[in-house]
Write a protein that holds these residues in place. Structure first.
Motif, PDB file in Angstrom:
ATOM      1  N   VAL A   1       0.803  -1.143   0.047  1.00 43.64           N
ATOM      2  CA  VAL A   1       0.189   0.047   0.063  1.00 43.64           C
ATOM      3  C   VAL A   1       0.914   1.039   0.073  1.00 43.64           C
ATOM      4  N   TYR A   2       1.842   1.250   0.695  1.00 42.84           N
ATOM      5  CA  TYR A   2       2.994   2.549   0.959  1.00 42.84           C
ATOM      6  C   TYR A   2       3.478   2.672  -0.415  1.00 42.84           C
ATOM      7  N   GLU A   3       3.870   1.620  -0.994  1.00 47.31           N
ATOM      8  CA  GLU A   3       4.678   1.765  -2.434  1.00 47.31           C
ATOM      9  C   GLU A   3       3.683   2.347  -3.523  1.00 47.31           C
ATOM     10  N   ASN A   4       2.289   1.632  -3.408  1.00 44.00           N
ATOM     11  CA  ASN A   4       1.239   2.231  -4.438  1.00 44.00           C
ATOM     12  C   ASN A   4       1.190   3.773  -4.080  1.00 44.00           C
TER      13      ASN A   4
ATOM     14  N   VAL B   1       3.058  10.488   2.157  1.00 43.34           N
ATOM     15  CA  VAL B   1       2.290   9.233   2.090  1.00 43.34           C
ATOM     16  C   VAL B   1       1.694   8.881   3.396  1.00 43.34           C
ATOM     17  N   ARG B   2       2.408   9.413   4.181  1.00 41.82           N
ATOM     18  CA  ARG B   2       2.018   9.038   6.037  1.00 41.82           C
ATOM     19  C   ARG B   2       0.603  10.203   6.002  1.00 41.82           C
ATOM     20  N   GLU B   3       0.883  11.295   5.530  1.00 42.08           N
ATOM     21  CA  GLU B   3      -0.465  12.389   5.740  1.00 42.08           C
ATOM     22  C   GLU B   3      -1.708  11.833   4.981  1.00 42.08           C
ATOM     23  N   VAL B   4      -1.607  11.421   3.629  1.00 39.99           N
ATOM     24  CA  VAL B   4      -2.608  10.879   3.168  1.00 39.99           C
ATOM     25  C   VAL B   4      -3.247   9.794   3.952  1.00 39.99           C
ATOM     26  N   ALA B   5      -2.351   8.694   4.498  1.00 36.86           N
ATOM     27  CA  ALA B   5      -2.777   7.481   4.746  1.00 36.86           C
ATOM     28  C   ALA B   5      -3.454   7.936   6.189  1.00 36.86           C
ATOM     29  N   ARG B   6      -3.257   9.175   6.813  1.00 38.50           N
ATOM     30  CA  ARG B   6      -3.631   9.678   8.090  1.00 38.50           C
ATOM     31  C   ARG B   6      -5.254   9.925   7.660  1.00 38.50           C
TER      32      ARG B   6
ATOM     33  N   VAL C   1      -7.055   3.287  -0.713  1.00 41.63           N
ATOM     34  CA  VAL C   1      -5.498   3.223  -1.126  1.00 41.63           C
ATOM     35  C   VAL C   1      -5.731   3.905  -2.706  1.00 41.63           C
ATOM     36  N   ALA C   2      -6.583   3.421  -3.569  1.00 47.72           N
ATOM     37  CA  ALA C   2      -6.473   4.152  -4.814  1.00 47.72           C
ATOM     38  C   ALA C   2      -6.686   5.678  -4.759  1.00 47.72           C
TER      39      ALA C   2
ATOM     40  N   LEU D   1      -6.991   9.198   5.365  1.00 47.56           N
ATOM     41  CA  LEU D   1      -7.818   8.209   4.688  1.00 47.56           C
ATOM     42  C   LEU D   1      -8.180   7.207   5.964  1.00 47.56           C
ATOM     43  N   GLY D   2      -7.301   7.131   6.940  1.00 50.66           N
ATOM     44  CA  GLY D   2      -7.376   6.065   7.965  1.00 50.66           C
ATOM     45  C   GLY D   2      -7.042   4.885   7.714  1.00 50.66           C
ATOM     46  N   ILE D   3      -5.875   4.890   6.579  1.00 52.79           N
ATOM     47  CA  ILE D   3      -5.333   3.447   6.383  1.00 52.79           C
ATOM     48  C   ILE D   3      -3.916   3.568   6.654  1.00 52.79           C
ATOM     49  N   GLU D   4      -3.360   3.952   7.749  1.00 54.81           N
ATOM     50  CA  GLU D   4      -1.982   3.937   8.199  1.00 54.81           C
ATOM     51  C   GLU D   4      -1.831   2.662   8.626  1.00 54.81           C
ATOM     52  N   ARG D   5      -2.769   1.876   9.196  1.00 56.99           N
ATOM     53  CA  ARG D   5      -2.176   0.408   9.570  1.00 56.99           C
ATOM     54  C   ARG D   5      -2.155  -0.522   8.574  1.00 56.99           C
ATOM     55  N   LEU D   6      -2.465  -0.058   7.205  1.00 54.08           N
ATOM     56  CA  LEU D   6      -2.553  -0.907   5.914  1.00 54.08           C
ATOM     57  C   LEU D   6      -1.210  -0.906   5.128  1.00 54.08           C
ATOM     58  N   LEU D   7      -0.287   0.111   5.538  1.00 55.67           N
ATOM     59  CA  LEU D   7       0.663   0.614   4.585  1.00 55.67           C
ATOM     60  C   LEU D   7       1.894  -0.521   3.972  1.00 55.67           C
ATOM     61  N   ASN D   8       1.723  -1.513   4.959  1.00 55.42           N
ATOM     62  CA  ASN D   8       2.796  -2.679   4.668  1.00 55.42           C
ATOM     63  C   ASN D   8       2.122  -4.045   4.039  1.00 55.42           C
TER      64      ASN D   8
END
Lengths: 359, 300
Positions: free
Chosen positions: A92-95, A114-119, A142-143, A121-128
Motif C-alpha cells: 500500500v505504501y509503495e502504491n 504518504v503518511r499524511e494521506v494515509a492518516r 488506497v486508490a 484516509l485512515g489507512i495507516e495500519r495497512l501501509l505494509n
C-alpha cells in the motif's frame, strides 16, 4: 486546483459517434457528477479530460491551457479507476508513493506525504500490506490516496465505488464528500447511480446518447428536468409519465377520467401531444374524497419499510404514489387520488422537451 | 428418493463419460506407467548401478563393483572441470541472449499491429526445426569461403567455428537464434496478462516509459520469465546436436559432447554413467535455485 473547459468535443470510435458537441465548464473547486446509462459517453468524456482517450475534435482546457494534445502525464490530473488499478506487486505504501517516486521526489518528503494521506484516509495500519490482502473499501481508499498524494489540479473518478457492496458504497460516498470538502479539489465523478449523483454533486451533468441532456444542481435536475429522459432517469421510483389531454380546467387521462388543474399552470400547454410527469411523492392519496380528487382503486402495493409504493389506475394511466407504511391494505382497495399541481411537469409529446411557463 | 438417486447416479455418470474408470485405467494409465518404467525408471536405476562399476558395453566382461572410484576420478579430472566451465559459459551466453532477444521481440509484438499472427508464427519457425538440421545449415552460414555471415559483415574469410575464442560464441549464437522464440512466446503470454489499466494508472501517475518498464512490466512478467529461464537453462546444459555438428574445437566441448564421447566412442559405460549422474545433480541444483527465485517472484 483547476477550472476545466470542454468546447465542442466530438469523439468517434470508427463510424460510431460517442460524443456529440459536448460543451461544459467545471469551475475551480467544484464537484461535478456525470450521470447516465452505460454507453452514454460519460466515461469517454472523463477519459478525454484525463488524456487516456483522444478526442476527434474540440478543445479541452485546464486552467486556460489547451491540453487535448498533451499526454495524460502532462495534464497534472489524478484518476481513480473503477477497478482500483492498484499495482498488485507493491505494498500500500509503495502504491501511494508511486506517483511521487515517478517524478523523483526525495525519500523524506515522499514518506511525509504518504503518511499524511494515509492518516487522512485512515489507512495507516495497512501501509505494509499488499492490495490482495485488502477489502474492497480499503482498496478504493488506497486508490484515492494514490490520486490525492501529489495534490493534482483535478481529481477524476470513474465509478470509483461501483464495485463495492451497497453498505460500503454508502460509507465511501460519505468519505468522498468529506474529502472533497476538506481539500476543495476540482472533482469530476462518473456514475450511473443517481443517488450517488444527488448526494455528492455540486452540479450534475446528465448524459444520454453522447449529448449533454441537462447541467444543473441536484435540486434543479430533480425539480426542473429539462426533458423526459432526465425526468425519468433521476429519481427513485421513477417519475410517472402519462399521455394527457389538456381541457378547460384540467387534464384528461382517457376513459373519462380527469383531474382538475389551476388554469394558470396549464394555460401555456397545447391541447394535444402533451405528457404529464409527476413524481410519486406528488401523487396524493386519501381515504376520503377531497377537492380535485378522483375515486380509484389500487392495483399493486410494494412495501419498502420506510414507505410504500402504491399503484393506482387513473383513466388509461397507472400512477405510482408514495404512501406511509400501512396506508393501504392491498390491491383492489378503493381510495381517492389527486395530483400536487405545483409539482406537475409537462413535456412535449414529440420532442420530449419540458414545456415550461414563461415567467 | 435418495436411495433411487444413489443407485442410479454411478450408471448415469459412466454413461455420460462413455468410458468406465476401469477402462480408462486399462487403456491409458497402465500402458503409460509401463512405458515410463521400461524406458525411464529402469534405465535411471540401472545407470546409477553402472556408475558404481567398471562396466564397458563394448565387452562381454562382467561389471565389477568399484564403489565411488568413478566419481572420484571424474571430480579430480581437470578436463572434466574444463568441460563444465565451457558449458557454464555457454549456458550464460545462450540463456542471456535468448532472454534479451525473446523478451525484446515480445515487447515489440505486444501491441496492436497488422499481420501480428503471421509475424509471430514466422518468428517461431526456428524452434520447430530439428537441431541437427539447424547445425548443418548454420555451418554453411558460418563457412569462411562462401558463408553469408562473413559476406554481410565484411569479415573476409574469418573462421567462426575454428577460432578458439569465437567458436563457443558462434555455437551459442545458433542456440539463441533457435530458442529465442520460445522465450518470446512465454514473455508474450506474460505481457498480455498485465492489465492495460495498470499502464493507464502509471501514465496518470506520470511514470516515464523506463520507470513503467522496470517498476510495472518487469516485476509482473518476472514469474513467467523465470519459468522460461528454467526451461532454457536445463535445455542449454544438455545441448548436443548442433554443437557437435558445428564445431570440434576443444573450446566448444560441452559436457553432453564429452559424455557422448566417453560413453559411445571410448565405451567407458560405468564412468559415463557416473558422469551423467553428476550432470543431473548439477542441473537439479541449479533448477532448485531458480525455483526458489520463482517462488519469491510469485509471492511479490
Amino acid at each position: 486546483m483547476a477550472r476545466i473547459e470542454l468546447t465542442d468535443i466530438q469523439k468517434h470510435f470508427g463510424a460510431f459517434q460517442v460524443l456529440k458537441n459536448v460543451n461544459l465548464t467545471i469551475e475551480d473547486g467544484e464537484f461535478v457528477v456525470m450521470l447516465g446509462q452505460s454507453g452514454c459517453g460519460k466515461t469517454t468524456t472523463l477519459r478525454a479530460i484525463a488524456g487516456l482517450e483522444t478526442v476527434s475534435s474540440g478543445t479541452i482546457r485546464i486552467d486556460g491551457r489547451e491540453v487535448q494534445d498533451l499526454k495524460a502525464a502532462d495534464r497534472d490530473i489524478a484518476f481513480v479507476f473503477q477497478s482500483f488499478s492498484l499495482y498488485p506487486h507493491m505494498t500500500v505504501y509503495e502504491n501511494i508513493a508511486f506517483p511521487l517516486r515517478a517524478v523523483g521526489m526525495n525519500q523524506s518528503e515522499r514518506e511525509a506525504a504518504v503518511r499524511e494521506v494515509a492518516r487522512v484516509l485512515g489507512i495507516e495500519r495497512l501501509l505494509n500490506r499488499k492490495p490482495s490482502a485488502l477489502s474492497g473499501g480499503d482498496m478504493q481508499r488506497v486508490a484515492i490516496g494514490r490520486a490525492l498524494v501529489r495534490r493534482p489540479k483535478a481529481l477524476l473518478m470513474d465509478e470509483p465505488i461501483g464495485a463495492l457492496d451497497a453498505k460500503l458504497r454508502e460509507q465511501m460516498r460519505a468519505e468522498i464528500k468529506r474529502l472533497h470538502i476538506a481539500r476543495a479539489s476540482t472533482s469530476v465523478y462518473v456514475t450511473h447511480d443517481q443517488i450517488e449523483a444527488m448526494s455528492l454533486a455540486d452540479r450534475i451533468v446528465v448524459m444520454h446518447g453522447g449529448l449533454l441532456q441537462q447541467v444543473g444542481t441536484p435540486e434543479e435536475v430533480y425539480n426542473r428536468p429539462a426533458n423526459l429522459f432526465v425526468a425519468q432517469f433521476v429519481g427513485s421510483p421513477v417519475m410517472n409519465v402519462a399521455d394527457v389531454g389538456v381541457e378547460n380546467g384540467g387534464l384528461s387521462f382517457g376513459a373519462g377520467a380527469g383531474v382538475a388543474m389551476p388554469a394558470g399552470l396549464i394555460a401555456h400547454l397545447p391541447k394535444n401531444a402533451v405528457k404529464l410527469g409527476i413524481r410519486p411523492e406528488a401523487v396524493r392519496l386519501s381515504h376520503e374524497p377531497g377537492e380535485g380528487m378522483v375515486e380509484t382503486e389500487t392495483t399493486n402495493l410494494e412495501p419498502l419499510g420506510s414507505h410504500e409504493i402504491v399503484d393506482v389506475r387513473l383513466g388509461g394511466a397507472t400512477l405510482r404514489a408514495r404512501a406511509e407504511p400501512g396506508f393501504v391494505r392491498g390491491q383492489g382497495q378503493r381510495l381517492w387520488v389527486g395530483l400536487d399541481a405545483e409539482r406537475a411537469h409537462f413535456f412535449d409529446g414529440e420532442t420530449g422537451m419540458a414545456l415550461r411557463r414563461t415567467a | 428418493m435418495a436411495d433411487v438417486m444413489t443407485r442410479l447416479e454411478p450408471n448415469s455418470r459412466a454413461a455420460a463419460r462413455g468410458l468406465s474408470d476401469l477402462s480408462i485405467r486399462n487403456l491409458f494409465i497402465i500402458p503409460t506407467i509401463t512405458f515410463l518404467i521400461v524406458f525411464n525408471v529402469f534405465p535411471l536405476i540401472y545407470s546409477l548401478y553402472t556408475g558404481f562399476t567398471d562396466y564397458r558395453a563394448s565387452t562381454t566382461a562382467p561389471a565389477n563393483w568399484v564403489g565411488l572410484a568413478n566419481f572420484r576420478e571424474l571430480l579430480s579430472d581437470p578436463f572434466i572441470w574444463r568441460n563444465f566451465t565451457i558449458t557454464a559459459k555457454y549456458v550464460v551466453i545462450s540463456v542471456t541472449g535468448q532472454v534479451i532477444v525473446g523478451f525484446g521481440l515480445a515487447m515489440l509484438l505486444n501491441r496492436p499491429m497488422a499481420l501480428k499472427g503471421l509475424i509471430t508464427t514466422l518468428l517461431m519457425l526456428p524452434m520447430m526445426l530439428s537441431p541437427a538440421v539447424v547445425g548443418l545449415f548454420w555451418k554453411l552460414l558460418y563457412d569462411p569461403s562462401f558463408g553469408i555471415i562473413n559476406y554481410f559483415l565484411g569479415l573476409g574469410k574469418f573462421e567462426w567455428l575454428a577460432d578458439p575464442q569465437m567458436a563457443l560464441w558462434a555455437v551459442a549464437m545458433v542456440d539463441i537464434w533457435m530458442w529465442s522464440p520460445f522465450v518470446m512466446l512465454l514473455s508474450l503470454a506474460g505481457l498480455s496478462a498485465v492489465p492495460k489499466h495498470l499502464y493507464e494508472a502509471a501514465e496518470i501517475d506520470r511514470a516515464g516509459p523506463f520507470y513503467t518498464f522496470f517498476r510495472i512490466t518487469l516485476p509482473l512478467v518476472a514469474p513467467i520469465l523465470m519459468i522460461a529461464i528454467i526451461f532454457r537453462t536445463m535445455e542449454a546444459f544438455k545441448t548436443f546436436d548442433h554443437a557437435y555438428i558445428l564445431s570440434s574445437q576443444p573450446t566448444t566441448e560441452l559436457i553432453a559432447i564429452r559424455l557422448y564421447k566417453m560413453a559411445f566412442l571410448e565405451w567407458q559405460t560405468g564412468l559415463s554413467s557416473a558422469f551423467a549422474y553428476i550432470v543431473l545433480i548439477v542441473v537439479v541444483a541449479i533448477t532448485n535455485i531458480y525455483v526458489k527465485y520463482l517462488n519469491k517472484a510469485k509471492a511479490r
